[in-house]
Write an enzyme that holds these catalytic residues in place. Structure first.
Site, PDB file in Angstrom:
ATOM      1  N   LYS A   1      36.620  41.223  55.400  1.00 39.56           N
ATOM      2  CA  LYS A   1      37.885  40.268  55.860  1.00 39.56           C
ATOM      3  C   LYS A   1      38.306  40.946  57.193  1.00 39.56           C
ATOM      4  O   LYS A   1      38.924  40.251  57.844  1.00 39.56           O
ATOM      5  CB  LYS A   1      38.583  40.092  54.773  1.00 39.56           C
ATOM      6  CG  LYS A   1      38.130  39.253  53.459  1.00 39.56           C
ATOM      7  CD  LYS A   1      39.246  38.890  52.445  1.00 39.56           C
ATOM      8  CE  LYS A   1      38.718  38.177  51.551  1.00 39.56           C
ATOM      9  NZ  LYS A   1      39.659  37.648  50.527  1.00 39.56           N
TER      10      LYS A   1
ATOM     11  N   ASP B   1      43.667  32.474  52.092  1.00 37.56           N
ATOM     12  CA  ASP B   1      44.108  33.150  50.900  1.00 37.56           C
ATOM     13  C   ASP B   1      45.870  32.947  50.802  1.00 37.56           C
ATOM     14  O   ASP B   1      46.489  32.859  49.693  1.00 37.56           O
ATOM     15  CB  ASP B   1      44.084  34.570  50.826  1.00 37.56           C
ATOM     16  CG  ASP B   1      42.381  34.718  50.683  1.00 37.56           C
ATOM     17  OD1 ASP B   1      41.909  33.993  50.141  1.00 37.56           O
ATOM     18  OD2 ASP B   1      41.993  35.962  51.315  1.00 37.56           O
TER      19      ASP B   1
ATOM     20  N   GLY C   1      45.956  46.132  48.590  1.00 44.56           N
ATOM     21  CA  GLY C   1      44.812  46.115  49.274  1.00 44.56           C
ATOM     22  C   GLY C   1      44.728  44.743  50.102  1.00 44.56           C
ATOM     23  O   GLY C   1      45.782  44.192  50.310  1.00 44.56           O
TER      24      GLY C   1
ATOM     25  N   GLY D   1      43.981  33.371  38.162  1.00 45.55           N
ATOM     26  CA  GLY D   1      43.214  33.556  39.343  1.00 45.55           C
ATOM     27  C   GLY D   1      42.445  32.399  40.010  1.00 45.55           C
ATOM     28  O   GLY D   1      42.282  32.149  41.164  1.00 45.55           O
TER      29      GLY D   1
END
Length: 285
Positions: free
Chosen positions: A68, A104, A131, A250
């Site tokens: 990414k 995201d 993260g 999720g």
């Protein structure tokens, strides 16, 4: 005529659920197209993009770990949100250039839209993890005027991340183990407030240690959100539900981010609403 296609790249990649999601939408809409997985190593990233950009049937790709951030120097330009977050999860060829997006952030916010459409006196989010996923989540929540408590094993890393993504915000940091033990803190009146507790780490994922979080750290009425998709029902969410809190799993973020990518790849709006129920059944089959 070549069939238009998109794909997801990563290393490893066999675990990705993205082909199921995009394939379901293509099927429901009756669109000609396909969505594949491609195993791309760090050493092969530049060659992969060079080969795909010359393929007229290629509509782009989603990017998962560990690429990414590594893809950024290989792209022609970045969408402003992706540039700010410092991570790309969607690449689309546009006018001869490879453009990087981050879906995201809006994908994370999607299941919270009804909450965020309301007026609140105060919004606070406890975000556990520092993260790549946390970067998108912090940026998204900062844009929604939430005060963030960012928790990680390295509090200095957490502080740097907050200062980078929202330097004007009045946010806080805490060590991850702060939330493991019970607290006798008495929360003030939460009426008119919105509280969120997010697991933005891989803790609780299959093969990973559990996330240690004592429910006494959650204000009354908090929403618990776990970005882990395997298992879908994590111990973190089970404990929250047993304590009477509302939960978001999720798959909500995964489907939400895929929605934004699908529109860019195939130029169509994916079927949602009632179709999400069928999609979830397929993903869990």
């Amino acid at each position: 005529m070549n069939v238009p296609y998109a794909e997801v790249i990563g290393d490893p990649i066999a675990q990705s659920k993205s082909p199921v999601i995009h394939g379901f939408w293509l099927e429901k809409l009756g669109l000609e197209g396909r969505y594949d997985r491609a195993h791309v190593t760090a050493d092969g990233l530049a060659d992969y993009l060079a080969a795909r950009r010359s393929d007229p049937a290629w509509r782009g790709c989603n990017v998962t770990m560990p690429h990414k951030q590594a893809v950024i120097p290989l792209l022609g330009r970045l969408d402003p949100l992706a540039e700010r977050i410092g991570a790309v999860n969607t690449i689309v060829p546009e006018d001869g250039a490879l453009v990087g997006y981050n879906t995201d952030a809006p994908g994370f916010l999607e299941p919270l839209r009804a909450d965020l459409a309301q007026t609140h006196y105060f919004r606070m989010a406890r975000v556990l993890g520092t993260g790549g996923a946390a970067r998108a989540i912090v940026a998204a929540l900062a844009d929604e005027h939430a005060v963030i408590v960012l928790s990680g094993r390295d509090v200095e890393k957490a502080r740097r991340l907050l200062d980078e993504l929202d330097p004007q915000g009045e946010h806080h940091v805490a060590p991850l183990d702060h939330f493991a033990d019970a607290t006798d803190f008495v929360f003030d009146d939460r009426e008119g407030c919105f509280d969120l507790v997010v697991n933005a780490s891989s803790l609780g994922m299959s093969g990973q240690p559990p996330l240690a979080f004592d429910m006494s750290h959650a204000p009354p009425g908090s929403v618990f959100y776990d970005i882990v998709t395997s298992p879908l029902e994590t111990e973190f969410l089970k404990a929250a539900r047993a304590a009477g809190f509302r939960t978001v799993d999720g798959l909500s973020m995964l489907i939400g981010q895929a929605d934004h990518a699908f529109r860019r790849f195939f130029g169509a709006v994916p079927p949602r609403g009632a179709a999400d129920v069928e999609l979830r059944e397929r993903l869990l089959a």
